[in-house]
Design a protein around this motif. Structure first.
Motif, mmCIF file in Angstrom:
data_model
loop_
_atom_site.group_PDB
_atom_site.id
_atom_site.type_symbol
_atom_site.label_atom_id
_atom_site.label_comp_id
_atom_site.label_asym_id
_atom_site.label_seq_id
_atom_site.Cartn_x
_atom_site.Cartn_y
_atom_site.Cartn_z
ATOM 1 N N ALA A 19 27.900 9.133 -54.777
ATOM 2 C CA ALA A 19 26.770 9.755 -54.002
ATOM 3 C C ALA A 19 25.568 9.009 -54.294
ATOM 4 C CB ALA A 19 26.793 11.042 -53.956
ATOM 5 N N ARG A 20 25.547 8.361 -55.568
ATOM 6 C CA ARG A 20 24.628 7.637 -56.104
ATOM 7 C C ARG A 20 23.943 6.437 -55.153
ATOM 8 N NH1 ARG A 20 26.791 6.556 -62.258
ATOM 9 N NH2 ARG A 20 25.752 8.189 -63.244
ATOM 10 N N TYR A 21 25.053 6.036 -54.562
ATOM 11 C CA TYR A 21 24.750 4.727 -53.730
ATOM 12 C C TYR A 21 24.690 4.847 -52.210
ATOM 13 C CZ TYR A 21 26.641 3.484 -58.427
ATOM 14 O OH TYR A 21 26.866 3.332 -59.805
ATOM 15 N N ILE A 22 24.648 6.270 -51.775
ATOM 16 C CA ILE A 22 24.823 6.011 -50.364
ATOM 17 C C ILE A 22 23.313 6.247 -49.708
ATOM 18 C CG2 ILE A 22 27.090 7.180 -50.293
ATOM 19 C CD1 ILE A 22 25.876 9.996 -49.552
ATOM 20 N N GLY A 23 22.352 6.616 -50.361
ATOM 21 C CA GLY A 23 21.116 6.938 -49.834
ATOM 22 C C GLY A 23 21.075 8.251 -48.980
ATOM 23 N N LEU A 41 11.638 -4.125 -52.083
ATOM 24 C CA LEU A 41 12.617 -3.411 -52.465
ATOM 25 C C LEU A 41 12.197 -2.774 -53.989
ATOM 26 C CD1 LEU A 41 15.719 -2.433 -52.255
ATOM 27 C CD2 LEU A 41 16.271 -4.380 -53.687
ATOM 28 N N LEU A 42 11.889 -1.222 -53.847
ATOM 29 C CA LEU A 42 11.384 -0.724 -55.010
ATOM 30 C C LEU A 42 12.560 -0.433 -55.922
ATOM 31 C CD1 LEU A 42 8.955 1.592 -52.819
ATOM 32 C CD2 LEU A 42 8.503 -0.813 -54.129
ATOM 33 N N ILE A 43 12.856 -0.833 -57.084
ATOM 34 C CA ILE A 43 13.788 -0.543 -57.931
ATOM 35 C C ILE A 43 13.292 0.097 -59.214
ATOM 36 C CG2 ILE A 43 15.496 -1.630 -59.386
ATOM 37 C CD1 ILE A 43 15.173 -4.110 -57.623
ATOM 38 N N TYR A 44 14.259 1.307 -59.433
ATOM 39 C CA TYR A 44 14.050 2.004 -60.663
ATOM 40 C C TYR A 44 15.223 1.563 -61.429
ATOM 41 C CZ TYR A 44 12.428 5.588 -63.976
ATOM 42 O OH TYR A 44 11.983 6.044 -65.015
ATOM 43 N N PRO A 45 14.882 0.911 -62.591
ATOM 44 C CA PRO A 45 15.835 0.272 -63.283
ATOM 45 C C PRO A 45 16.699 1.319 -64.283
ATOM 46 C CG PRO A 45 14.115 -0.502 -64.502
ATOM 47 C CD PRO A 45 13.703 0.487 -63.015
ATOM 48 N N GLU A 49 20.128 9.199 -60.596
ATOM 49 C CA GLU A 49 19.773 10.508 -61.073
ATOM 50 C C GLU A 49 18.347 10.487 -61.752
ATOM 51 O OE1 GLU A 49 22.762 9.327 -60.979
ATOM 52 O OE2 GLU A 49 23.595 10.209 -62.432
ATOM 53 N N VAL A 50 18.074 9.472 -62.411
ATOM 54 C CA VAL A 50 16.824 9.522 -63.187
ATOM 55 C C VAL A 50 15.745 8.879 -62.495
ATOM 56 C CG1 VAL A 50 15.713 8.403 -65.208
ATOM 57 C CG2 VAL A 50 17.883 9.067 -65.363
ATOM 58 N N THR A 255 22.573 14.504 -54.080
ATOM 59 C CA THR A 255 23.184 14.672 -55.168
ATOM 60 C C THR A 255 22.682 15.413 -56.111
ATOM 61 O OG1 THR A 255 25.151 13.893 -56.676
ATOM 62 C CG2 THR A 255 23.131 12.300 -56.129
ATOM 63 N N GLU A 256 22.858 15.816 -57.262
ATOM 64 C CA GLU A 256 22.178 16.417 -58.269
ATOM 65 C C GLU A 256 20.989 15.484 -59.090
ATOM 66 O OE1 GLU A 256 23.375 19.358 -60.533
ATOM 67 O OE2 GLU A 256 21.569 20.206 -61.292
ATOM 68 N N VAL A 257 19.746 15.468 -59.155
ATOM 69 C CA VAL A 257 19.030 14.465 -60.282
ATOM 70 C C VAL A 257 18.244 15.425 -60.776
ATOM 71 C CG1 VAL A 257 19.061 12.778 -58.064
ATOM 72 C CG2 VAL A 257 17.386 14.480 -58.215
ATOM 73 N N VAL A 258 17.544 14.412 -62.048
ATOM 74 C CA VAL A 258 16.774 15.343 -62.995
ATOM 75 C C VAL A 258 15.407 15.671 -62.145
ATOM 76 C CG1 VAL A 258 17.612 13.717 -64.796
ATOM 77 C CG2 VAL A 258 15.601 13.156 -63.689
ATOM 78 N N HIS A 259 14.977 16.803 -62.523
ATOM 79 C CA HIS A 259 13.787 17.260 -62.042
ATOM 80 C C HIS A 259 13.923 17.399 -60.431
ATOM 81 C CE1 HIS A 259 12.048 15.997 -65.716
ATOM 82 N NE2 HIS A 259 11.700 14.777 -65.159
ATOM 83 N N ASP A 260 15.111 18.133 -59.884
ATOM 84 C CA ASP A 260 15.546 18.414 -58.774
ATOM 85 C C ASP A 260 14.847 19.575 -58.002
ATOM 86 O OD1 ASP A 260 17.085 18.017 -56.598
ATOM 87 O OD2 ASP A 260 18.920 18.424 -57.222
#
Lengths: 654, 241
Positions: A19-23, A41-45, A49-50, A255-260
């Motif tokens: 689910a990390r990859y589906i948007g 393309l805005l990338i968080y490296p 979840e983070v 899907t569950e992320v930090v600071h959800d």
């Protein structure tokens, strides 16, 4: 120019957490790409979840997509299993919005909030099929840009990035879009030309346009190679948050992320003046969001997302003028059933705990405070002027109102720190337990210990970081003290950050462009996700340094001198170097500095240099909290300019 | 009252796991402003109960959950109009890929769905290996008296005979994308997953896509669905055409 989804769909069954990859988040935007629109393309490296909750990225995502000349999608670092699958199948890094290949975007924009993710940036570039080195890129390759707090010293990344953007991104993102859209529409001819244009935008630093000159190990100068390129790149600052009520449609992940939870930024900047804190130094001045706008963003946000928790975010959130009222209305207006409000950044005093009690009706498990240093002496050095009564008041208030656990954050390895200061941490914790016993039979206090890493644009930027051995010794001091104290410390627990990770952070925090080779070496040897303890491997870094003839002693442990050229001297967060040096001397003299939002200006440069000022609704410090200001309630003659005039309409949620 | 909901999960969201689906429902019901009952205690949770879990990666036309509502307190005023309004209200709050197919009042005294459901019908698309080959594999599987496989159960590997759980298996179509199988698989005491069955075939098959079409409860000699949907559009319908 098409979606990679059909190919990705076939392999997603092989990876953890697909689910990390589906948007598919609520709030996701499916933009229309066109030859005359700059595609970001805005990338968080780091992992999805983070990265997903990152507010900076979400703000830019909305602002760029609102423009007629630009589009933005998002991507996150694929976990190691997914990276393996991509390499095996020959698929590139992709956006999660439309699953478009990263290489088809005009700009790859990385948000960097920690030095340990630098190798992930290389991993993402490699998976995108983009040449790692700026020098090797052709006009058809995307522009690689970084932003976030690490951009204040981008030198270690100079080989890999086309540009670094300093400061608030709201306005500069639009200026970059205009330039890049025009370049794209004209057929993307010369790469040199676009870089030169970018370098002329205020806040944009193009490392390849600057020459770094060394004398042996010592940096002598960092100067523009060409005329028309600024000698000093100034940071960007949004003057008034009220004009930027973003994100309007915070992304709600599946899907569950930090600071959800819903996050609403209530102000930016902090002038408490904690000397170790880079965030407080580089984000000045304080700019509060109007209380009405905060309320609208909370109410609309809860209604739209269905979250039952909202966090009011900023540095030291309890400093927001009239915080009680804002919190009270947020809790009262529970459009979605039981809403809890959290203040991730609490101040250490009973008043703050009172607010916390007001808002955290349910799930009252633990509260966190950050005295940062064990002794009053050392707290004066770091200008975190919490007296012990404040702390015991806060802890007592917490334990009396149902909390059973308190967590205390401390830094170790601070300037002038003695073993007496370190051991004072245990004493503080013990007394907190005593206070807790008045309310509970078995209160618990956890000491959370981090190794101090000096950062650029702080008064401590000249300080030689404690060695790994020294940090370990200090951690050991506390551990042994706790053990030998036996019953004295019943209820006190100790946790600590890996001292080796602090050393690697320190290496890049104040490093120069020669470190590019080290980052590349570590990445080539498999060092990714170094911010994850299960992947962190200090030997990769030590070996890479050795292979490149560089040392931790030089970069990390050495005290820097007043006349030394620092690798970020050609960049500016508005702060006068003289001010920082004076504050460093004051630190060594154990002299505190007041919070200038309620006291006269001491001309650090952050306001005066840019013709902006604090936007603070209250002329006086919050009740019960003189912390760090050193002033009593009688001292109210504050020459702070207040924004009482009419404001731009909020428009939150519209 | 207790409300039973049948919903579908199709497209990209098939990669969202069971626990995340539960969280999505909690948020969506708050968005829909339904007065859901909460549990008592230190950290109250909305009273929702889900039926059989669906493996991550599978699509479904037959997912179920039951919601305890404070209002309406009972189903005395419940009718077609209320059902349609409720369907629309919940559906509007769900993320794309999740769709409400039917709602109806549920009996609190009845068995939970996990206990009541005895089998599921699945549509499985396997990679094009030739319909004849697949048909031969199906025939060979069905002719066996026992199909002993190793399955993981609470972290331990156990051997089990799954033959009695393969209630029906047919080749029901062939397209450029692959061969379609339709299977009825038992769910008691533990549901047999389509990929477990495919792995037991000779040669083993790999599914390209799997969709749960129905869940079935036994009623005498018959089987019925917890909530039936007239002419439910199947995601694989286009393959059939």
């Amino acid at each position: 120019m098409s979606s990679l989804w059909p190919e990705l769909e076939r392999v997603l069954g092989e990876v953890q957490k697909p689910a990390r990859y589906i948007g598919c988040e609520d709030g996701m935007i499916i933009p229309e790409h066109r030859p005359d629109k700059a595609a970001w393309l805005l990338i968080y490296p780091d992992t999805y979840e983070v990265g997903l909750p990152n507010q900076g990225l979400q703000i830019l995502y909305e602002i760029i997509n609102e423009r007629p000349d630009a589009v933005a999608e998002r991507s996150y670092a694929p976990w190691t299993d997914m990276a393996g699958v991509l390499r095996r199948t020959g698929l590139p890094l992709f956006s999660v919005d439309t699953h478009r290949a990263a290489g088809e975007f005009d700009i790859l924009a990385f948000n960097l909030s920690s030095e340990l993710v630098y190798t992930n940036l290389l991993e993402c570039l490699d998976l995108s099929g983009v040449p790692l080195h700026t020098a090797g890129r052709r006009p058809e390759d995307p522009l690689v840009i970084i932003g976030g707090h690490c951009a204040y010293n981008p030198e270690p990344l100079a080989d890999f990035i086309d540009a670094a953007v300093l400061g608030d991104g709201e306005e500069v993102a639009s200026e970059i879009s205009e330039v890049v859209a025009a370049w794209k529409a004209s057929g993307r001819t010369s790469r040199d030309g676009i870089l030169r244009e970018l370098a002329r935008i205020e806040g944009v630093y193009v490392p390849s346009m600057y020459e770094a000159e060394f004398d042996g190990d010592r940096l002598i100068s960092l100067t523009p190679r060409l005329p028309g390129i600024p000698e000093v790149v100034e940071k960007r600052t949004v003057a008034d948050l009220a004009t930027w009520p973003y994100p309007k449609n915070q992304l709600v992940p599946l899907t569950e992320v930090v600071h959800d939870r819903l996050n609403v930024e209530v102000f930016r900047g902090c002038t408490r003046g904690c000397r170790f804190c880079q965030a407080g130094m580089i984000t000045r001045p304080v700019r509060e969001r109007p209380a009405d706008q905060v309320r609208t963003m909370v109410t609309e946000g809860l209604r739209r997302t269905g979250y039952d928790e909202v966090a009011l975010t900023s540095l030291s959130t309890a400093d927001f003028s009239g915080i009680e009222k804002v919190v009270a209305t947020a809790v009262a207006d529970d459009v979605c059933g039981q809403v809890s409000v959290s203040l991730p950044s609490l101040r250490v005093d009973a008043f703050t705990v009172g607010i916390a009690a007001e808002i955290q009706k349910a799930r009252r498990t633990g509260l966190t405070f950050a005295p940062e240093a064990g002794s009053w002496r050392l707290r004066q050095v770091i200008n975190k002027m919490i007296n012990e009564e404040d702390l015991y008041g806060a802890v007592g208030s917490a334990f009396s109102q149902g909390w059973r656990r308190a967590k205390l954050y401390f830094l170790t390895g601070l300037p002038t720190e003695t073993d007496e200061d370190t051991l004072a941490i245990l004493e503080l914790a013990r007394k907190c337990i005593d206070v807790g016993r008045e309310h509970h039979r078995s209160p618990s206090v956890t000491i959370s210990l981090g190794g101090f890493v000096p950062k650029p644009f702080t008064p401590f930027q000249w300080f030689g970081q404690n060695t790994e051995t020294e940090l370990r010794r200090k951690i050991g001091l506390l551990r042994d003290g706790l053990r030998s104290g036996g019953k004295t410390f019943n209820g006190v627990k100790l946790k600590w950050h890996d001292a080796r990770a602090s050393v690697v952070e320190g290496l890049f925090s104040r490093g120069d462009r020669r470190l590019g080779a080290v980052i590349e070496d570590v990445w080539r040897n498999g060092g990714v996700f170094q911010e994850w303890s299960e992947h962190f491997d200090v030997s990769l870094w030590e070996n890479a340094l050795a292979r490149n003839g560089l040392s931790l002693d030089w970069y990390v442990y050495r005290h820097r001198t007043h006349d030394e050229v620092l690798p970020w001297d050609h960049l500016s967060a508005g702060l006068h170097k003289d001010f920082l040096w004076q504050d460093w001397r004051d630190a060594l003299d154990e002299v505190g500095l007041e919070d200038c939002r309620w006291t006269p200006c001491y001309d650090c440069g952050a306001c005066t240099g840019y013709g902006i000022e604090h936007i603070v609704a209250s002329a006086v410090p919050p009740a019960g909290g003189s912390q760090g200001t050193g002033q009593g309630p009688g001292n109210n003659a504050v020459p702070v300019s207040l924004s009482t005039g009419p404001r731009v309409p909020a428009g939150a949620g519209s | 009252m207790r409300l039973r909901v049948r919903f579908s999960k199709t497209g990209k969201v098939r990669f969202v796991g069971h626990r995340d689906v539960a969280r999505i429902w909690e948020r969506s019901l708050r968005k829909a402003s339904l007065s859901v009952a909460y549990s008592e205690g230190f950290s109250p949770r909305p009273k929702l109960s889900f039926g059989l879990a669906l493996s991550t990666g599978y699509e479904s036309n037959a997912e179920y959950l039951e919601i305890e509502l404070l209002e309406p307190a009972d189903d005395s005023i419940w009718g077609v109009v209320e059902a349609e309004a409720m369907c629309a209200r919940i559906d509007a709050s769900l993320p794309a890929g999740f769709d409400v197919m039917a709602v109806a009042p549920a009996d609190r005294r009845a068995d939970s769905l996990q206990q009541a459901v005895t089998s599921c019908t699945w549509e499985i698309l396997v990679d094009p290996a030739g319909a004849d080959e697949v048909a031969a594999g199906v025939e060979s599987l069905l002719s066996r008296n026992e199909i002993v496989v190793e399955r993981e159960r609470k972290g331990k590997v156990v051997t089990e005979d799954i033959r009695h759980q393969v209630l029906a298996l047919d080749v029901t179509g062939e397209t450029d994308d692959g061969v379609r199988l339709t299977a009825d698989l038992g769910t008691q005491p533990r549901a047999l997953r389509p990929d477990e069955m495919l792995a037991a075939m000779d040669p083993p098959l790999l599914a390209r896509s799997v969709c749960r079409m129905n869940q079935w409860m036994s009623q005498g000699d018959d089987r019925i669905e917890p909530l039936s949907v007239d002419a439910a559009p199947a995601p694989l319908a286009k393959v059939r055409a």
